[in-house]
Design a protein around this motif. Structure first.
Motif, PDB file in Angstrom:
ATOM      1  N   ASN A   1       0.836  -1.198   0.000  1.00 27.62           N
ATOM      2  CA  ASN A   1       0.000   0.000   0.000  1.00 27.62           C
ATOM      3  C   ASN A   1       0.874   1.253   0.000  1.00 27.62           C
ATOM      4  O   ASN A   1       2.085   1.192   0.279  1.00 27.62           O
ATOM      5  CB  ASN A   1      -0.897  -0.030   1.234  1.00 27.62           C
ATOM      6  N   LEU A   2       0.277   2.358  -0.335  1.00 31.76           N
ATOM      7  CA  LEU A   2       0.960   3.648  -0.304  1.00 31.76           C
ATOM      8  C   LEU A   2       0.526   4.436   0.920  1.00 31.76           C
ATOM      9  O   LEU A   2      -0.605   4.306   1.374  1.00 31.76           O
ATOM     10  CB  LEU A   2       0.630   4.450  -1.569  1.00 31.76           C
ATOM     11  N   SER A   3       1.430   5.265   1.415  1.00 28.86           N
ATOM     12  CA  SER A   3       1.117   6.057   2.613  1.00 28.86           C
ATOM     13  C   SER A   3       0.290   7.284   2.282  1.00 28.86           C
ATOM     14  O   SER A   3      -0.147   7.992   3.184  1.00 28.86           O
ATOM     15  CB  SER A   3       2.413   6.468   3.312  1.00 28.86           C
ATOM     16  N   GLY A   4       0.092   7.561   1.012  1.00 26.65           N
ATOM     17  CA  GLY A   4      -0.682   8.719   0.596  1.00 26.65           C
ATOM     18  C   GLY A   4      -1.144   8.538  -0.833  1.00 26.65           C
ATOM     19  O   GLY A   4      -0.981   7.472  -1.422  1.00 26.65           O
ATOM     20  N   PRO A   5      -1.703   9.584  -1.419  1.00 19.57           N
ATOM     21  CA  PRO A   5      -2.249   9.484  -2.786  1.00 19.57           C
ATOM     22  C   PRO A   5      -1.164   9.592  -3.858  1.00 19.57           C
ATOM     23  O   PRO A   5      -1.168  10.511  -4.668  1.00 19.57           O
ATOM     24  CB  PRO A   5      -3.212  10.669  -2.833  1.00 19.57           C
ATOM     25  N   TYR A   6      -0.249   8.623  -3.840  1.00 17.76           N
ATOM     26  CA  TYR A   6       0.907   8.676  -4.737  1.00 17.76           C
ATOM     27  C   TYR A   6       0.786   7.687  -5.890  1.00 17.76           C
ATOM     28  O   TYR A   6       1.783   7.342  -6.515  1.00 17.76           O
ATOM     29  CB  TYR A   6       2.183   8.400  -3.953  1.00 17.76           C
ATOM     30  N   TYR A   7      -0.417   7.227  -6.175  1.00 17.20           N
ATOM     31  CA  TYR A   7      -0.631   6.211  -7.196  1.00 17.20           C
ATOM     32  C   TYR A   7      -0.207   6.681  -8.588  1.00 17.20           C
ATOM     33  O   TYR A   7       0.006   5.875  -9.474  1.00 17.20           O
ATOM     34  CB  TYR A   7      -2.096   5.780  -7.227  1.00 17.20           C
ATOM     35  N   SER A   8      -0.112   7.978  -8.803  1.00 14.70           N
ATOM     36  CA  SER A   8       0.270   8.497 -10.114  1.00 14.70           C
ATOM     37  C   SER A   8       1.778   8.743 -10.240  1.00 14.70           C
ATOM     38  O   SER A   8       2.240   9.186 -11.284  1.00 14.70           O
ATOM     39  CB  SER A   8      -0.480   9.791 -10.421  1.00 14.70           C
ATOM     40  N   ASP A   9       2.509   8.457  -9.181  1.00 13.60           N
ATOM     41  CA  ASP A   9       3.950   8.701  -9.161  1.00 13.60           C
ATOM     42  C   ASP A   9       4.669   7.443  -9.637  1.00 13.60           C
ATOM     43  O   ASP A   9       4.677   6.418  -8.945  1.00 13.60           O
ATOM     44  CB  ASP A   9       4.376   9.058  -7.738  1.00 13.60           C
ATOM     45  N   LYS A  10       5.297   7.518 -10.792  1.00 15.82           N
ATOM     46  CA  LYS A  10       5.908   6.326 -11.364  1.00 15.82           C
ATOM     47  C   LYS A  10       7.042   5.773 -10.503  1.00 15.82           C
ATOM     48  O   LYS A  10       7.341   4.573 -10.565  1.00 15.82           O
ATOM     49  CB  LYS A  10       6.411   6.593 -12.788  1.00 15.82           C
ATOM     50  N   SER A  11       7.653   6.602  -9.690  1.00 12.94           N
ATOM     51  CA  SER A  11       8.760   6.138  -8.846  1.00 12.94           C
ATOM     52  C   SER A  11       8.280   5.226  -7.707  1.00 12.94           C
ATOM     53  O   SER A  11       9.086   4.570  -7.048  1.00 12.94           O
ATOM     54  CB  SER A  11       9.524   7.327  -8.258  1.00 12.94           C
ATOM     55  N   ARG A  12       6.975   5.169  -7.479  1.00 16.93           N
ATOM     56  CA  ARG A  12       6.421   4.354  -6.397  1.00 16.93           C
ATOM     57  C   ARG A  12       6.163   2.917  -6.819  1.00 16.93           C
ATOM     58  O   ARG A  12       5.778   2.105  -5.994  1.00 16.93           O
ATOM     59  CB  ARG A  12       5.102   4.956  -5.918  1.00 16.93           C
ATOM     60  N   TYR A  13       6.355   2.615  -8.093  1.00 15.07           N
ATOM     61  CA  TYR A  13       6.048   1.276  -8.596  1.00 15.07           C
ATOM     62  C   TYR A  13       7.305   0.428  -8.676  1.00 15.07           C
ATOM     63  O   TYR A  13       8.368   0.890  -9.089  1.00 15.07           O
ATOM     64  CB  TYR A  13       5.339   1.372  -9.953  1.00 15.07           C
ATOM     65  N   ASP A  14       7.151  -0.827  -8.270  1.00 14.92           N
ATOM     66  CA  ASP A  14       8.290  -1.733  -8.168  1.00 14.92           C
ATOM     67  C   ASP A  14       8.546  -2.525  -9.450  1.00 14.92           C
ATOM     68  O   ASP A  14       9.680  -2.922  -9.722  1.00 14.92           O
ATOM     69  CB  ASP A  14       8.043  -2.746  -7.038  1.00 14.92           C
ATOM     70  N   TYR A  15       7.489  -2.787 -10.182  1.00 14.83           N
ATOM     71  CA  TYR A  15       7.599  -3.679 -11.336  1.00 14.83           C
ATOM     72  C   TYR A  15       7.010  -3.006 -12.576  1.00 14.83           C
ATOM     73  O   TYR A  15       5.974  -2.338 -12.498  1.00 14.83           O
ATOM     74  CB  TYR A  15       6.844  -4.987 -11.060  1.00 14.83           C
ATOM     75  N   TRP A  16       7.671  -3.269 -13.709  1.00 15.49           N
ATOM     76  CA  TRP A  16       7.250  -2.657 -14.969  1.00 15.49           C
ATOM     77  C   TRP A  16       7.241  -3.691 -16.083  1.00 15.49           C
ATOM     78  O   TRP A  16       8.121  -4.568 -16.140  1.00 15.49           O
ATOM     79  CB  TRP A  16       8.204  -1.527 -15.352  1.00 15.49           C
ATOM     80  N   GLY A  17       6.279  -3.534 -16.977  1.00 12.91           N
ATOM     81  CA  GLY A  17       6.249  -4.346 -18.180  1.00 12.91           C
ATOM     82  C   GLY A  17       7.080  -3.692 -19.268  1.00 12.91           C
ATOM     83  O   GLY A  17       7.599  -2.583 -19.099  1.00 12.91           O
ATOM     84  N   GLN A  18       7.159  -4.345 -20.404  1.00 12.40           N
ATOM     85  CA  GLN A  18       8.033  -3.888 -21.480  1.00 12.40           C
ATOM     86  C   GLN A  18       7.383  -2.841 -22.370  1.00 12.40           C
ATOM     87  O   GLN A  18       8.069  -2.226 -23.166  1.00 12.40           O
ATOM     88  CB  GLN A  18       8.479  -5.083 -22.339  1.00 12.40           C
ATOM     89  N   GLY A  19       6.090  -2.639 -22.246  1.00 12.45           N
ATOM     90  CA  GLY A  19       5.415  -1.635 -23.054  1.00 12.45           C
ATOM     91  C   GLY A  19       4.793  -2.204 -24.308  1.00 12.45           C
ATOM     92  O   GLY A  19       5.304  -3.153 -24.909  1.00 12.45           O
ATOM     93  N   THR A  20       3.683  -1.613 -24.705  1.00 15.45           N
ATOM     94  CA  THR A  20       3.016  -1.973 -25.950  1.00 15.45           C
ATOM     95  C   THR A  20       2.615  -0.682 -26.650  1.00 15.45           C
ATOM     96  O   THR A  20       2.108   0.248 -26.031  1.00 15.45           O
ATOM     97  CB  THR A  20       1.799  -2.892 -25.677  1.00 15.45           C
ATOM     98  N   LEU A  21       2.874  -0.622 -27.961  1.00 17.43           N
ATOM     99  CA  LEU A  21       2.685   0.613 -28.710  1.00 17.43           C
ATOM    100  C   LEU A  21       1.240   0.766 -29.164  1.00 17.43           C
ATOM    101  O   LEU A  21       0.680  -0.143 -29.778  1.00 17.43           O
ATOM    102  CB  LEU A  21       3.619   0.635 -29.921  1.00 17.43           C
ATOM    103  N   VAL A  22       0.687   1.925 -28.885  1.00 16.58           N
ATOM    104  CA  VAL A  22      -0.641   2.298 -29.372  1.00 16.58           C
ATOM    105  C   VAL A  22      -0.472   3.492 -30.302  1.00 16.58           C
ATOM    106  O   VAL A  22       0.092   4.519 -29.912  1.00 16.58           O
ATOM    107  CB  VAL A  22      -1.579   2.658 -28.211  1.00 16.58           C
ATOM    108  N   THR A  23      -0.955   3.344 -31.534  1.00 18.19           N
ATOM    109  CA  THR A  23      -0.884   4.419 -32.512  1.00 18.19           C
ATOM    110  C   THR A  23      -2.291   4.747 -32.967  1.00 18.19           C
ATOM    111  O   THR A  23      -3.007   3.867 -33.448  1.00 18.19           O
ATOM    112  CB  THR A  23      -0.021   4.019 -33.717  1.00 18.19           C
ATOM    113  N   VAL A  24      -2.664   6.014 -32.805  1.00 21.59           N
ATOM    114  CA  VAL A  24      -3.994   6.462 -33.196  1.00 21.59           C
ATOM    115  C   VAL A  24      -3.838   7.411 -34.378  1.00 21.59           C
ATOM    116  O   VAL A  24      -3.203   8.467 -34.253  1.00 21.59           O
ATOM    117  CB  VAL A  24      -4.719   7.157 -32.042  1.00 21.59           C
ATOM    118  N   SER A  25      -4.407   7.040 -35.500  1.00 25.54           N
ATOM    119  CA  SER A  25      -4.299   7.862 -36.701  1.00 25.54           C
ATOM    120  C   SER A  25      -5.497   8.797 -36.804  1.00 25.54           C
ATOM    121  O   SER A  25      -6.605   8.466 -36.385  1.00 25.54           O
ATOM    122  CB  SER A  25      -4.210   6.975 -37.934  1.00 25.54           C
ATOM    123  N   SER A  26      -5.236   9.951 -37.385  1.00 22.17           N
ATOM    124  CA  SER A  26      -6.309  10.957 -37.504  1.00 22.17           C
ATOM    125  C   SER A  26      -7.081  10.781 -38.790  1.00 22.17           C
ATOM    126  O   SER A  26      -6.701  10.037 -39.687  1.00 22.17           O
ATOM    127  CB  SER A  26      -5.704  12.352 -37.430  1.00 22.17           C
TER     128      SER A  26
END
Length: 126
Positions: free
Chosen positions: A101-126
Motif C-alpha cells: 500500500n501507499l502512505s498517501g495518494p501517490y498512485y500516479s507517481d511512477k517512482s512508487r512502482y516496483d515492477y514494470w512491463g516492457q510496453g506496448t505501442l498504441v498508434t492512433v491515426s487521424s
C-alpha cells in the motif's frame, strides 16, 4: 517478477483498443496495478491505476470518461479499455505494479512502482 503487456496496435481516431497485462513470478496480489504511457520526446505519464480488488480506481484527467481500468479474475492481471481514442493518445503504454500500500495518494507517481512491463505501442491515426 515479470509483467507482460499486450494488445497495442494501430487504430483510427474514435476507435477502441483493450490492453492487457499479466504478472508472473509473484504469488501475492499486487496492491496497486497501473498504466502509464510515454509519447515520443515526452516523459512517462500516469494514465490509470487500481487497487488489488478493484475497489479504488484512479484516472488522469486526459483519459477520464474514455478509458476504464479493471483487474482480472486471475491474480495480478489488469486491463485498460480505451474508447474514443485520439491521436494524442499515441504512445507506448506500460503496465506497472506495486506490492504494498501507499502512505498517501501517490498512485500516479511512477517512482512508487516496483515492477514494470516492457510496453506496448498504441498508434492512433487521424
Amino acid at each position: 517478477v515479470q509483467l507482460q503487456a499486450y494488445g497495442g496496435g494501430l487504430v483510427q481516431a474514435g476507435g477502441s483498443l483493450r490492453l492487457s497485462c499479466a504478472a508472473s513470478g509473484r504469488t501475492r496480489w499486487m496492491y496497486y496495478m497501473a498504466w502509464f504511457r510515454q509519447a515520443p520526446g515526452k516523459e512517462r505519464e500516469f494514465v490509470a491505476a487500481t487497487t488489488w480488488n478493484g475497489g479504488a480506481l484512479y484516472y488522469a484527467d486526459s483519459v477520464k470518461g474514455r478509458f476504464t481500468i479493471s483487474r482480472g479474475n486471475a491474480k495480478n492481471t489488469v486491463y485498460l479499455q480505451m474508447n474514443s481514442l485520439k491521436p494524442e493518445d499515441t504512445a507506448v503504454y506500460y503496465c506497472a505494479g506495486r506490492g504494498t500500500n501507499l502512505s498517501g495518494p501517490y498512485y500516479s507517481d511512477k517512482s512508487r512502482y516496483d515492477y514494470w512491463g516492457q510496453g506496448t505501442l498504441v498508434t492512433v491515426s487521424s
